[in-house]
Design an enzyme around this catalytic site. Structure first.
Site, PDB file in Angstrom:
ATOM      1  N   HIS A 220       0.827  -1.190   0.000  1.00 58.64           N
ATOM      2  CA  HIS A 220       0.000   0.000   0.000  1.00 58.64           C
ATOM      3  C   HIS A 220       0.871   1.254   0.000  1.00 58.64           C
ATOM      4  O   HIS A 220       2.053   1.217   0.338  1.00 58.64           O
ATOM      5  CB  HIS A 220      -0.905   0.006   1.237  1.00 58.64           C
TER       6      HIS A 220
ATOM      7  N   GLU B 282       0.980   3.829   1.939  1.00 57.86           N
ATOM      8  CA  GLU B 282       1.563   4.232   3.222  1.00 57.86           C
ATOM      9  C   GLU B 282       2.840   3.456   3.514  1.00 57.86           C
ATOM     10  O   GLU B 282       3.823   4.017   4.016  1.00 57.86           O
ATOM     11  CB  GLU B 282       0.541   4.022   4.351  1.00 57.86           C
TER      12      GLU B 282
ATOM     13  N   CYS C 135      -5.889   1.564   5.954  1.00 52.64           N
ATOM     14  CA  CYS C 135      -6.688   0.357   6.181  1.00 52.64           C
ATOM     15  C   CYS C 135      -6.513  -0.151   7.605  1.00 52.64           C
ATOM     16  O   CYS C 135      -5.464   0.027   8.238  1.00 52.64           O
ATOM     17  CB  CYS C 135      -6.307  -0.725   5.173  1.00 52.64           C
TER      18      CYS C 135
ATOM     19  N   ALA D 145     -19.688   7.725 -37.721  1.00 61.23           N
ATOM     20  CA  ALA D 145     -19.187   7.099 -38.948  1.00 61.23           C
ATOM     21  C   ALA D 145     -20.047   7.537 -40.130  1.00 61.23           C
ATOM     22  O   ALA D 145     -21.161   8.056 -39.968  1.00 61.23           O
ATOM     23  CB  ALA D 145     -19.219   5.570 -38.834  1.00 61.23           C
TER      24      ALA D 145
ATOM     25  N   THR E 176     -18.284  -3.395 -33.499  1.00 65.31           N
ATOM     26  CA  THR E 176     -16.956  -2.770 -33.538  1.00 65.31           C
ATOM     27  C   THR E 176     -15.868  -3.802 -33.741  1.00 65.31           C
ATOM     28  O   THR E 176     -14.915  -3.579 -34.490  1.00 65.31           O
ATOM     29  CB  THR E 176     -16.701  -1.994 -32.228  1.00 65.31           C
TER      30      THR E 176
ATOM     31  N   ARG F 284      -0.642   2.346 -26.617  1.00 68.33           N
ATOM     32  CA  ARG F 284       0.510   2.574 -27.473  1.00 68.33           C
ATOM     33  C   ARG F 284       1.146   3.933 -27.194  1.00 68.33           C
ATOM     34  O   ARG F 284       1.443   4.706 -28.099  1.00 68.33           O
ATOM     35  CB  ARG F 284       0.105   2.447 -28.947  1.00 68.33           C
TER      36      ARG F 284
ATOM     37  N   GLU G 294     -15.610   1.551 -25.136  1.00 68.79           N
ATOM     38  CA  GLU G 294     -15.032   2.301 -26.247  1.00 68.79           C
ATOM     39  C   GLU G 294     -15.819   2.204 -27.534  1.00 68.79           C
ATOM     40  O   GLU G 294     -15.845   3.161 -28.299  1.00 68.79           O
ATOM     41  CB  GLU G 294     -13.596   1.811 -26.517  1.00 68.79           C
TER      42      GLU G 294
ATOM     43  N   GLY H  83     -18.731   1.448 -30.454  1.00 67.72           N
ATOM     44  CA  GLY H  83     -19.968   1.117 -31.115  1.00 67.72           C
ATOM     45  C   GLY H  83     -21.211   1.707 -30.509  1.00 67.72           C
ATOM     46  O   GLY H  83     -21.337   1.845 -29.296  1.00 67.72           O
TER      47      GLY H  83
END
Length: 325
Positions: free
Chosen positions: A50, A52, A75, A163, A197, A208, A252, A254
């Site tokens: 974690h 911390e 936690c 499109a 899609t 990328r 993402e 369609g």
């Protein structure tokens, strides 16, 4: 420097590891002694150690008597993977803990801060709370609503088309906008597209950007059929409630997938990359989502951000969910 300045640095660290820590939160932590940062860190990939613990290891003996700034309450629940952060903070001799927000995980939810108080550590809550909430929105959504935060990405023309009538869509937006999409991918734990899609574009859905190639998330397909090897299948948007280890889901691809998630009211955030072109007749970004009156469409979305990305414009919208939160 002020409490806000140190917490802003912790939030910066938190944002830097978004998409790499699920199912754990992307916490940032800074340790300050006599006005100097002596240790800092963020949750490591996979969720451990974690933030911390990373910051305390960096501070070493300088942690004693210092102030620790963390974006989330330390936690307090036992784990086979290591001791609780609240305990190791107290044992390190930290004098004061400043937490941006309380951890809504019922295993901690106030117990971490109480443990610190019981150990005579001074505690302060609420510094830059709204900013920390935004930085860790995926984790917080999963804990509060039982599912990942869903971001819908749309690349549109000025007139809202995705499109041409033929289906051609490469490329509506320019290079700067596409680079920003890859950054959003790096911040996601899973990317989902629809069957259309997949058939039209055969997308790789990887990251990328130089230095972030290893941050490519899991891939999912919304379909009643089968998915390619290496992909996961969601039969229905509601299946996101059963996803394991996903804080951030990026939808993402369609009109079909966008429509399905909007109709199910499972979209929390929309990214619109709007290009300066007119398509005219073409494919709409979204189909029927169950609204039969304009009045029903009002009051659902807030403008969160907007900025130029080269020749394009990014618009960010946030779903209002006050009652659910």
């Amino acid at each position: 420097m002020s409490h806000e300045s140190y917490m802003a640095r912790a939030i910066e660290l938190s944002r830097a590891v978004l998409g790499s820590t699920a199912p754990n939160p992307n916490v940032g932590c800074v340790i300050v002694e006599d006005g100097t940062i002596v240790g800092e860190g963020a949750t490591r990939p996979g969720g451990r150690p974690h933030a911390e613990k990373v910051a305390l290891d960096g501070a070493g003996d300088k942690a004693k008597g210092a102030t620790l700034y963390t974006t989330l309450e330390p936690c307090a629940h036992d784990s086979q993977r290591g001791p609780t952060c609240a305990h190791i903070i107290a044992e390190a001799g930290i004098a004061k803990v400043v937490a941006a927000i309380r951890d809504p995980d019922p295993r901690t939810d106030g117990a971490g801060l109480q443990l610190l108080r019981d150990a005579n550590v001074e505690v302060r809550e609420g510094v830059l709370a709204a900013e920390a909430e935004r930085a860790m929105a995926g984790f917080l959504t999963r804990i509060r609503l039982g599912r990942p935060r869903v971001t819908l990405k749309l690349a549109l023309s000025i007139d809202g088309k995705i499109a041409l009538p033929s289906g051609e869509s490469k490329w509506i937006t320019g290079e700067d906008a596409r680079a920003h999409v890859h950054l959003e991918r790096a911040h996601a734990d899973m990317i989902l597209v629809g069957r259309g899609t997949l058939a039209a574009d055969n997308p790789s859905l990887d990251v990328r950007l130089p230095g972030l190639e290893e941050r490519s998330p899991r891939r999912a397909l919304l379909t009643r059929g089968e998915a390619p090897q290496g992909w996961e299948v969601l039969r229905d948007p509601a299946d996101i409630y059963d996803l394991d280890g996903v804080n951030e889901l990026l939808v993402e691809g369609g009109s079909g997938a966008a429509t399905a998630f909007l109709k199910a009211d499972l979209v929390d955030r929309i990214l619109i990359y709007r290009a300066p072109l007119i398509i005219g007749e073409g494919k709409n970004s979204v189909g029927y989502i169950g609204l039969d009156a304009i009045a029903d469409a009002h009051g659902r979305w807030d403008v969160e951000d907007g900025k130029s990305l080269g020749i394009d414009r990014l618009e960010v919208y946030q779903r209002r969910r006050d009652a659910e939160a």
